[in-house]
Design a protein around this motif. Structure first.
Motif, PDB file in Angstrom:
ATOM      1  N   THR A  57      -4.878  -1.852  -2.169  1.00 10.87           N
ATOM      2  CA  THR A  57      -6.287  -2.780  -2.307  1.00 10.87           C
ATOM      3  C   THR A  57      -6.810  -2.071  -1.071  1.00 10.87           C
ATOM      4  OG1 THR A  57      -5.360  -3.857  -1.891  1.00 10.87           O
ATOM      5  CG2 THR A  57      -5.818  -3.660  -4.542  1.00 10.87           C
ATOM      6  N   ASP A  58      -5.664  -2.462  -0.176  1.00 13.19           N
ATOM      7  CA  ASP A  58      -6.578  -2.127   1.419  1.00 13.19           C
ATOM      8  C   ASP A  58      -5.142  -1.706   2.205  1.00 13.19           C
ATOM      9  OD1 ASP A  58      -7.003  -2.665   4.014  1.00 13.19           O
ATOM     10  OD2 ASP A  58      -5.970  -5.182   4.376  1.00 13.19           O
ATOM     11  N   HIS A  60      -4.532  -1.097   5.423  1.00 12.50           N
ATOM     12  CA  HIS A  60      -3.997  -2.101   5.504  1.00 12.50           C
ATOM     13  C   HIS A  60      -1.959  -1.553   4.920  1.00 12.50           C
ATOM     14  CE1 HIS A  60      -7.395  -3.560   8.152  1.00 12.50           C
ATOM     15  NE2 HIS A  60      -6.421  -2.914   9.283  1.00 12.50           N
ATOM     16  N   PHE A  72      10.117 -12.458  -2.784  1.00 19.25           N
ATOM     17  CA  PHE A  72       8.144 -13.291  -3.077  1.00 19.25           C
ATOM     18  C   PHE A  72       7.145 -11.937  -3.038  1.00 19.25           C
ATOM     19  CE2 PHE A  72       5.546 -16.170  -1.562  1.00 19.25           C
ATOM     20  CZ  PHE A  72       5.164 -16.740  -2.958  1.00 19.25           C
ATOM     21  N   ILE A  73       7.367 -12.023  -1.663  1.00 23.44           N
ATOM     22  CA  ILE A  73       6.341 -10.934  -1.019  1.00 23.44           C
ATOM     23  C   ILE A  73       6.583 -10.200  -2.216  1.00 23.44           C
ATOM     24  CG2 ILE A  73       5.747  -9.393   0.826  1.00 23.44           C
ATOM     25  CD1 ILE A  73       5.719 -12.249   1.748  1.00 23.44           C
ATOM     26  N   THR A  80      -0.774  -6.614  -7.743  1.00 20.66           N
ATOM     27  CA  THR A  80      -1.992  -6.448  -7.375  1.00 20.66           C
ATOM     28  C   THR A  80      -2.925  -6.089  -6.055  1.00 20.66           C
ATOM     29  OG1 THR A  80      -1.040  -8.745  -5.837  1.00 20.66           O
ATOM     30  CG2 THR A  80      -1.707  -8.939  -7.994  1.00 20.66           C
ATOM     31  N   SER A  81      -1.923  -6.078  -5.158  1.00 19.37           N
ATOM     32  CA  SER A  81      -2.296  -5.849  -3.748  1.00 19.37           C
ATOM     33  C   SER A  81      -1.970  -4.528  -3.998  1.00 19.37           C
ATOM     34  CB  SER A  81      -1.702  -6.123  -2.530  1.00 19.37           C
ATOM     35  OG  SER A  81      -2.152  -7.446  -2.056  1.00 19.37           O
TER      36      SER A  81
ATOM     37  N   ALA B 174      -3.952 -12.508  -3.327  1.00 17.76           N
ATOM     38  CA  ALA B 174      -3.779 -11.037  -3.379  1.00 17.76           C
ATOM     39  C   ALA B 174      -4.911 -10.853  -3.793  1.00 17.76           C
ATOM     40  CB  ALA B 174      -2.629 -10.667  -3.770  1.00 17.76           C
ATOM     41  N   ASN B 175      -5.331 -11.302  -5.125  1.00 18.55           N
ATOM     42  CA  ASN B 175      -6.987 -10.761  -5.847  1.00 18.55           C
ATOM     43  C   ASN B 175      -8.219 -11.403  -4.626  1.00 18.55           C
ATOM     44  OD1 ASN B 175      -6.079  -9.309  -7.993  1.00 18.55           O
ATOM     45  ND2 ASN B 175      -5.928 -11.040  -9.121  1.00 18.55           N
ATOM     46  N   SER B 178      -7.696  -8.759  -1.722  1.00 19.29           N
ATOM     47  CA  SER B 178      -7.555  -7.612  -1.604  1.00 19.29           C
ATOM     48  C   SER B 178      -7.824  -6.630  -0.638  1.00 19.29           C
ATOM     49  CB  SER B 178      -8.467  -6.909  -2.717  1.00 19.29           C
ATOM     50  OG  SER B 178      -9.595  -7.556  -2.572  1.00 19.29           O
ATOM     51  N   ALA B 179      -9.586  -7.231   0.639  1.00 21.29           N
ATOM     52  CA  ALA B 179      -8.938  -6.613   1.452  1.00 21.29           C
ATOM     53  C   ALA B 179      -8.735  -6.318   3.104  1.00 21.29           C
ATOM     54  CB  ALA B 179     -10.963  -6.093   1.430  1.00 21.29           C
ATOM     55  N   ASP B 180      -8.213  -7.859   3.048  1.00 18.38           N
ATOM     56  CA  ASP B 180      -7.545  -8.457   3.593  1.00 18.38           C
ATOM     57  C   ASP B 180      -6.157  -8.427   3.915  1.00 18.38           C
ATOM     58  OD1 ASP B 180      -7.603  -9.582   6.508  1.00 18.38           O
ATOM     59  OD2 ASP B 180      -8.774 -10.871   6.445  1.00 18.38           O
ATOM     60  N   PHE B 181      -5.299  -7.438   3.884  1.00 23.07           N
ATOM     61  CA  PHE B 181      -4.111  -7.534   3.644  1.00 23.07           C
ATOM     62  C   PHE B 181      -3.149  -8.856   4.926  1.00 23.07           C
ATOM     63  CE2 PHE B 181       0.315  -5.987   4.446  1.00 23.07           C
ATOM     64  CZ  PHE B 181       0.883  -6.551   3.404  1.00 23.07           C
ATOM     65  N   ILE B 182      -3.731  -8.112   6.113  1.00 20.29           N
ATOM     66  CA  ILE B 182      -3.113  -9.267   6.844  1.00 20.29           C
ATOM     67  C   ILE B 182      -2.876 -10.602   6.601  1.00 20.29           C
ATOM     68  CG2 ILE B 182      -3.144  -9.501   9.711  1.00 20.29           C
ATOM     69  CD1 ILE B 182      -1.969  -6.126   8.252  1.00 20.29           C
ATOM     70  N   LEU B 184      -3.459 -12.416   4.331  1.00 18.24           N
ATOM     71  CA  LEU B 184      -2.523 -12.433   2.662  1.00 18.24           C
ATOM     72  C   LEU B 184      -1.430 -12.377   3.276  1.00 18.24           C
ATOM     73  CD1 LEU B 184      -1.956 -12.662   0.087  1.00 18.24           C
ATOM     74  CD2 LEU B 184      -1.970  -9.587   0.171  1.00 18.24           C
ATOM     75  N   LYS B 185      -0.778 -11.469   4.341  1.00 25.07           N
ATOM     76  CA  LYS B 185       0.399 -11.483   4.935  1.00 25.07           C
ATOM     77  C   LYS B 185       1.071 -12.993   4.997  1.00 25.07           C
ATOM     78  CE  LYS B 185       3.341  -7.918   7.460  1.00 25.07           C
ATOM     79  NZ  LYS B 185       2.887  -7.266   8.141  1.00 25.07           N
ATOM     80  N   LEU B 188       1.015 -15.417   2.566  1.00 28.54           N
ATOM     81  CA  LEU B 188       2.505 -15.500   1.736  1.00 28.54           C
ATOM     82  C   LEU B 188       3.920 -15.806   3.017  1.00 28.54           C
ATOM     83  CD1 LEU B 188       1.869 -12.130  -0.299  1.00 28.54           C
ATOM     84  CD2 LEU B 188       1.597 -14.340  -0.437  1.00 28.54           C
ATOM     85  N   GLY B 189       3.748 -14.998   3.802  1.00 24.21           N
ATOM     86  CA  GLY B 189       4.721 -16.217   4.852  1.00 24.21           C
ATOM     87  C   GLY B 189       4.980 -17.538   4.745  1.00 24.21           C
TER      88      GLY B 189
END
Lengths: 536, 192
Positions: A57-58, A60, A72-73, A80-81, B174-175, B178-182, B184-185, B188-189
């Motif tokens: 989706t991104d 990045h 988990f990740i 999803t992503s 995540a949904n 969806s356009a901002d993975f950083i 999200l990451k 999640l961390g």
């Protein structure tokens, strides 16, 4: 249970449908060539997976990938992503609207709506598309990687001329045998097979294995084997029904014309043949071959034939005259015998024995077919004039090998096969052409073939010529190029609702022979009869 | 079901946030915990302990004391002069029988009692993840990512299978991201 795969995210009739996979579906389970159904709002679509890809989706994600070692990740991101997509080419609509309910699967003319659910095709859908074995349908194999039977409607199949193509050694002959058995069992048509390599009548060879049974061994009462070479047949312990001899007077200049390239004749030499026929009459060939040189010189002086043309012609005719089955005078009428057999519903295999040179094959196949076709045409016209269905001759399928020799652009207009391929079934005669070099066949003839079955081809020109005019050509091209070198084929055209890559059914084991015999329409009746006879 | 003990009282209320003062000094609910006042649900989004009077800062008193506790014991008035407050981001409200995860029509009432939600109620509330979107877009005293991670970590404890809950929440995030993975990451961390 429906195995849901995902939802439609984009579609175009021309380019196909993009499907985003649901997160529990593994992209690695999606194999190109599998069949899926798409549940549109009003109709159901039947299609094939033609591409599989990964999406994010991104961007990045691709630049700084997450730590997928952390389960988990990985679990959160999967579906999803990061997600899998498949590309589906819709082929048919099945069910939904009135037309498909009444007439079975129809070609697609539209696309499913956004977010329509996509499922793996269920057994019932496959049966709907590929048919079940019945009175008219004959199982020719399984779609690749699938248990479902691919059944061909042979009544429909024999209505048009058909072609089997493939490189040498890819299984054309086996495929042809299977189809011949199918036609013999499930259609009203009779076959006339010009068997250049003695493969179909009695027994055939198999690479790296024992010989396989031919038609006569399996269906003795319904097959007649004719031979051009009695000795060879006897050596191979074939029980033949008739020995074919061809008289000099049966050969016409037209027959010589199509042999021009094979016999290395000049145009003028062929022209000379026509002139000689005109001046010498029906017996021209014998006279040319048997008269002394002085007499012939006289003849040349009278006509305007050039000496060198005549020598060229004479050399060519000498080749024909030396063929063992060409005799000054044939005592029996081969064509009549063949027609008698065909009328009785017998399938005729004409073995060439040792005469494997292309000149012999071209000459005999063309000559006999022309005369049989003329008879068919006459009888068909009589039947139409009398308006009696019963007078119509049985549909005839003529099987020829090395078809590009008969049907290349240069001679297709002259040989009878060109005519048959073009005029199709008007006179109840159609062709089954077998060839390894389809690009050599006249385009017009290729375009008239109803159903084409092709094994692996790797020459670009051949692939193009086989697939000419088929929708979804580029997808099929990739399927065709990925076929295994043996025992896989692609079928498309008139007799199948959509192109299918398939594995032909087994041929050669005791079990396979039994399954062929069981498939016949009278198998059950015959068994009962046998039991009755046995027990009184 | 017995009402849990009230922990605080609303002293400032807006549609998207409310502030409450705890009855006990340091009786603060943890960051990210789900609280309720009236029909309004909030997630604790920041807290502070400060002097009752804005202009009067506390002074250091512990030079001669052995322990921190002793400071409070020798100056018992401290617990009356200091107060603990927290801010909560409004994430939903009770609408009759239905629980809505979007902003309520009216803000909470001043002097409304604030309760810390019990595991049952947390479990019920976190059946859907509509609140994540509210938190992502709210202007909060703490970074949204930190708050979401804290809230999800706390909520997961109320569930029988915390990991499954976190995976489901993670997928929802995540949904949304969806356009901002950083971002999200980062969230999640912090979930584990």
């Amino acid at each position: 249970m429906t195995a849901r795969l995902g939802i439609v995210t984009a579609a175009s009739l021309e380019k196909g449908v993009d499907v985003r996979l649901d997160s529990p579906v593994s992209v690695e389970d999606m194999v190109v060539g599998r069949y899926v159904t798409i549940e549109g709002r009003q109709r159901r679509f039947f299609g094939m997976i033609t591409d599989v890809s990964l999406g994010v989706t991104d961007p990045h994600l691709a630049v700084s990938p997450p730590d997928v070692a952390d389960p988990f990740i990985a679990e959160v991101l999967t579906g999803t992503s990061t997600f899998g997509t498949i590309h589906v080419t819709p082929m048919l609509t099945i069910g939904g609207d009135a037309e498909t309910v009444l007439e079975g699967p129809q070609p697609v003319k539209t696309i499913p709506a956004h977010f329509s659910a996509v499922n793996l095709a269920a057994e019932g859908d496959m049966d709907l598309v590929f048919g079940e074995e019945d009175k008219q349908r004959f199982n020719i194999g399984n779609p690749l990687d699938m248990e479902t039977k691919l059944c061909l409607d042979l009544e429909e199949f024999v209505k048009r001329s058909n072609g089997i193509f493939g490189k040498s050694g890819t299984g054309k002959t086996f495929l042809t045998r299977i189809l011949l058995i199918g036609m013999l069992q499930k259609s009203k048509a009779v076959n006339l097979i010009f068997d250049m390599h003695n493969e179909y009548g009695w027994s055939g060879t198999r690479e790296g294995g024992p010989p396989v049974k031919g038609l006569k061994q399996l269906f003795g009462s319904r097959v007649a084997v004719f031979t051009l070479d009695e000795e060879s047949s006897r050596r191979r312990k074939v029980s033949t029904d008739f020995v074919v001899k061809i008289g000099f007077d049966e050969i016409t200049p037209e027959d010589i014309a199509i042999l021009r390239a094979t016999l290395n004749l000049t145009e003028l030499a062929v022209e000379a043949a026509y002139q000689l026929r005109k001046s010498l009459g029906k017996d021209w060939l014998r006279q040319v071959l048997q008269r002394s040189d002085e007499e012939l010189e006289e003849l040349l002086k009278e006509s305007s034939i050039h000496e060198s043309s005549f020598q060229s012609l004479k050399r060519g005719l000498g080749t024909i005259g030396r063929l063992g089955f060409v005799v000054p005078e044939a005592h029996e009428d081969t064509v009549k015998h063949i027609l008698d057999c065909l009328d009785r519903g017998l399938n005729v295999v004409l073995e060439f024995g040792r005469y494997r040179e292309i000149a012999a094959y071209l000459l005999v196949a063309n000559m006999l077919s022309r005369r049989i076709y003329a008879r068919y045409q006459q009888r068909m016209e009589e039947a139409i004039a009398a308006d009696k269905e019963a007078m119509k001759p049985r549909p005839l399928v003529i099987t020829i090998e090395e078809a590009h020799k008969f049907l290349n652009p240069e001679v297709a207009g002259k040989t009878i096969f060109g005519t048959i391929a073009r005029e199709m079934r008007k006179y109840n005669v159609s062709l089954l052409v077998i060839d390894q070099r389809p690009s050599g066949i006249d385009e017009e003839v290729m375009s008239q073939l109803g159903t084409k079955i092709t094994c692996l081809l790797d020459n670009e020109k051949d692939i193009d010529s086989v697939l000419a005019g088929v929708s979804g050509k580029s997808e099929l091209k990739s399927v065709l190029a990925r076929l295994a070198p043996k025992q896989q084929a692609l079928i498309f055209g008139h007799a199948v609702p959509m192109p299918v890559a398939f594995q032909p059914r087994e041929y050669g084991s005791a079990q396979s022979y039994k399954s062929f015999l069981d498939a016949g329409p009278d198998a059950a009746g015959q068994a009962e009869k046998d039991i009755e006879e046995l027990w009184g | 079901m017995a009402e849990p003990a009230k922990i605080a009282e609303v002293i400032e209320a807006g549609t998207a946030q409310f502030a409450a003062q705890c009855y006990e000094l340091y009786g603060l609910p943890p960051l990210g915990s789900l609280v309720r006042t009236g029909d309004t649900y909030g997630i604790v989004a920041g807290a502070a302990t400060s002097s009752l009077e804005p202009g009067r800062r506390p002074i250091a008193r512990g030079r001669d004391e052995a322990t921190e506790e002793a400071v409070y014991q020798s100056s018992p008035q401290l617990s009356k002069l200091l107060r603990s407050e927290f801010a909560a981001a409004v994430v939903g409200y009770q609408d009759g029988d239905a629980r809505r995860q979007y902003l309520p029509p009216y803000p909470a009432r001043i002097h409304g009692f604030v309760y810390l939600c019990q595991p049952d109620e947390v479990r019920e509330f976190s059946r859907s993840f509509g609140f994540l979107n509210i938190l992502l877009n709210a202007s909060l005293p703490v970074p949204a990512g930190e708050l979401i991670a804290a809230a999800l970590r706390r909520m997961s404890r109320a569930h029988d299978d915390p990991r499954a809950f976190l995976v489901a929440a993670g997928k929802e995030l995540a949904n949304l991201l969806s356009a901002d993975f950083i971002t999200l990451k980062n969230i999640l961390g912090r979930l584990q």
